[in-house]
Design a protein around this motif. Structure first.
Motif, mmCIF file in Angstrom:
data_model
loop_
_atom_site.group_PDB
_atom_site.id
_atom_site.type_symbol
_atom_site.label_atom_id
_atom_site.label_comp_id
_atom_site.label_asym_id
_atom_site.label_seq_id
_atom_site.Cartn_x
_atom_site.Cartn_y
_atom_site.Cartn_z
ATOM 1 N N UNK A 114 0.728 -1.398 0.219
ATOM 2 C CA UNK A 114 0.106 -0.158 -0.495
ATOM 3 C C UNK A 114 0.601 1.282 0.118
ATOM 4 N N UNK A 115 2.133 1.252 0.472
ATOM 5 C CA UNK A 115 3.197 2.147 0.595
ATOM 6 C C UNK A 115 4.561 1.692 0.164
ATOM 7 N N UNK A 116 5.237 2.857 -0.615
ATOM 8 C CA UNK A 116 6.224 2.051 -0.962
ATOM 9 C C UNK A 116 6.988 3.175 -0.861
ATOM 10 N N UNK A 117 7.951 2.974 -0.001
ATOM 11 C CA UNK A 117 9.197 4.598 0.375
ATOM 12 C C UNK A 117 10.698 4.111 0.092
ATOM 13 N N UNK A 118 11.334 4.927 -1.148
ATOM 14 C CA UNK A 118 12.652 4.762 -0.960
ATOM 15 C C UNK A 118 13.391 5.497 -1.256
ATOM 16 N N UNK A 119 14.779 5.611 -1.575
ATOM 17 C CA UNK A 119 15.273 6.094 -1.433
ATOM 18 C C UNK A 119 16.566 5.539 -2.625
ATOM 19 N N UNK A 120 16.949 6.811 -3.324
ATOM 20 C CA UNK A 120 17.682 5.792 -4.417
ATOM 21 C C UNK A 120 19.125 6.608 -4.855
ATOM 22 N N UNK A 121 20.432 6.349 -5.133
ATOM 23 C CA UNK A 121 21.845 7.302 -5.249
ATOM 24 C C UNK A 121 22.069 6.789 -6.628
ATOM 25 N N UNK A 122 21.597 6.007 -7.608
ATOM 26 C CA UNK A 122 22.573 6.655 -8.372
ATOM 27 C C UNK A 122 22.185 6.257 -9.514
ATOM 28 N N UNK A 123 20.764 5.650 -9.470
ATOM 29 C CA UNK A 123 19.988 5.710 -11.237
ATOM 30 C C UNK A 123 18.682 6.262 -10.049
ATOM 31 N N UNK A 124 17.709 6.912 -11.100
ATOM 32 C CA UNK A 124 16.318 6.675 -10.708
ATOM 33 C C UNK A 124 15.282 5.573 -10.716
ATOM 34 N N UNK A 172 3.956 5.846 -3.072
ATOM 35 C CA UNK A 172 4.961 6.303 -3.535
ATOM 36 C C UNK A 172 5.447 7.151 -3.518
ATOM 37 N N UNK A 173 6.757 6.546 -2.187
ATOM 38 C CA UNK A 173 7.602 8.913 -1.801
ATOM 39 C C UNK A 173 8.628 7.702 -2.274
ATOM 40 N N UNK A 174 9.588 8.485 -3.075
ATOM 41 C CA UNK A 174 11.145 8.491 -3.650
ATOM 42 C C UNK A 174 11.420 9.497 -2.993
ATOM 43 N N UNK A 175 13.025 9.763 -2.957
ATOM 44 C CA UNK A 175 13.993 10.163 -1.800
ATOM 45 C C UNK A 175 14.760 9.968 -2.737
ATOM 46 N N UNK A 176 15.385 10.989 -3.686
ATOM 47 C CA UNK A 176 16.123 10.701 -4.954
ATOM 48 C C UNK A 176 17.438 11.600 -4.660
ATOM 49 N N UNK A 177 18.695 11.192 -4.337
ATOM 50 C CA UNK A 177 19.748 11.775 -4.802
ATOM 51 C C UNK A 177 20.121 12.243 -5.837
ATOM 52 N N UNK A 178 20.897 14.394 -5.980
ATOM 53 C CA UNK A 178 20.792 14.906 -7.090
ATOM 54 C C UNK A 178 21.732 14.326 -7.743
ATOM 55 N N UNK A 179 22.434 13.663 -7.947
ATOM 56 C CA UNK A 179 23.990 12.717 -8.075
ATOM 57 C C UNK A 179 22.914 11.819 -9.125
ATOM 58 N N UNK A 180 22.133 11.024 -9.193
ATOM 59 C CA UNK A 180 20.981 9.960 -10.152
ATOM 60 C C UNK A 180 20.389 11.677 -11.389
ATOM 61 N N UNK A 181 20.009 12.243 -11.328
ATOM 62 C CA UNK A 181 19.589 13.681 -11.742
ATOM 63 C C UNK A 181 20.463 14.049 -13.309
ATOM 64 N N UNK A 182 22.740 14.058 -12.791
ATOM 65 C CA UNK A 182 23.448 14.356 -12.857
ATOM 66 C C UNK A 182 24.012 13.647 -14.123
#
Length: 288
Positions: A114-124, A172-182
């Motif tokens: 029902x809830x997906x909470x994730x932190x990503x560093x290298x990839x979207x 869906x809660x996604x916390x994304x490091x800016x590195x993945x966007x670059x």
């Protein structure tokens, strides 16, 4: 629980059935060794059953229910029906040629969360990737894969994304490091398409996207990427998924999960607001 595909909740049902069998065993003071003996199996087999990591034979479940003193026919029927449902293969089993067993468990849990909470560093995050971006990521990780295998892996990732448009999408809660966007996976045009996709999904009512920008310095997640899964069933604990190169860890102990929950709260506090995230995405898009 309503699911869009037959078998999409089979992993969850295995875990639910396993936890109920464990409670019944413990309430009767039966050891795992004695339970295993009753069904001509080992203590470790009982442990795997109670963790929901193996399929269930109805005969074994019936014998265990007898051992545990469950005589009411309606109770037995309900648990035996759960055993049958737990053995129904999910849609992802058709991707067994490109999907390792340890990740099949994750896909099943993801389908039922029902809830997906994730932190990503290298990839979207995979649920937010475009097909072109996913293709570039797969080719990097599987440099010797054939074109057909690459497309199978991309198709699997796109199929997983259907949960966001299903009848009951997870939050869906996604916390994304800016590195993945670059990181320019696939080149500038692919990244522009990916950034536009993120902007689009950031407006989705069931998606919360936040970026931890470089300007904030370090962040709290020294452990790296992780995902927390929460389920509508009250009997099912939250699960933390940690992916490794050739396997994965699934944590469900209350104190361990609580530490990751606190970490996610800190990351969400450290990250940009959703509006600030969209501003940063537009800035990077202009620069790409």
């Amino acid at each position: 629980m309503t699911t869009d595909q037959p078998g999409s909740g089979s992993v969850v049902r295995r875990i639910l059935l396993g936890s109920q069998l464990r409670r019944l065993r413990e309430s009767k003071g039966v050891s795992r060794e004695d339970a295993g003996y009753s069904i001509r199996a080992s203590e470790s087999k009982i442990s795997r059953m109670e963790l929901g990591r193996v399929s269930f034979k109805e005969r074994d479940v019936a014998d265990l229910l007898t051992l545990y003193g469950v005589t009411d026919q309606s109770d037995r029927d309900a648990l035996l029906a759960l055993a049958r449902e737990a053995n129904v293969a999910g849609w992802w089993h058709s991707y067994g040629d490109v999907l390792p067993g340890w990740f099949q468990t994750y896909v099943g849990l993801e389908e039922s969360a029902s809830h997906i909470l994730t932190f990503e560093v290298q990839f979207i995050h995979g649920l937010l990737q475009t097909d072109d971006y996913a293709r570039a990521v797969v080719r990097l990780g599987q440099p010797n894969a054939s074109d057909d295998e690459v497309e199978r892996r991309v198709d699997l990732r796109m199929r997983r994304q259907k949960i966001l448009t299903g009848e009951r999408p997870p939050h869906l809660v996604v916390v994304q490091d800016e590195a993945a966007l670059r990181r320019p996976f696939g080149g500038p045009e692919v990244m522009r398409g990916q950034l536009r996709r993120l902007l689009e999904l950031s407006e989705h009512p069931d998606v919360s996207l936040q970026v931890v920008p470089f300007e904030f310095g370090g962040h709290a997640a020294e452990c790296g990427a992780f995902t927390m899964l929460r389920f509508p069933e009250s009997d099912l604990p939250d699960v933390v998924y940690l992916e490794q190169l050739t396997s994965a860890l699934y944590l469900d102990k209350r104190d361990e999960v609580a530490q990751y929950a606190r970490l996610m709260d800190r990351l969400r506090t450290e990250g940009l607001t959703q509006a600030g995230t969209r501003d940063l995405l537009r800035t990077i898009l202009r620069e790409t």
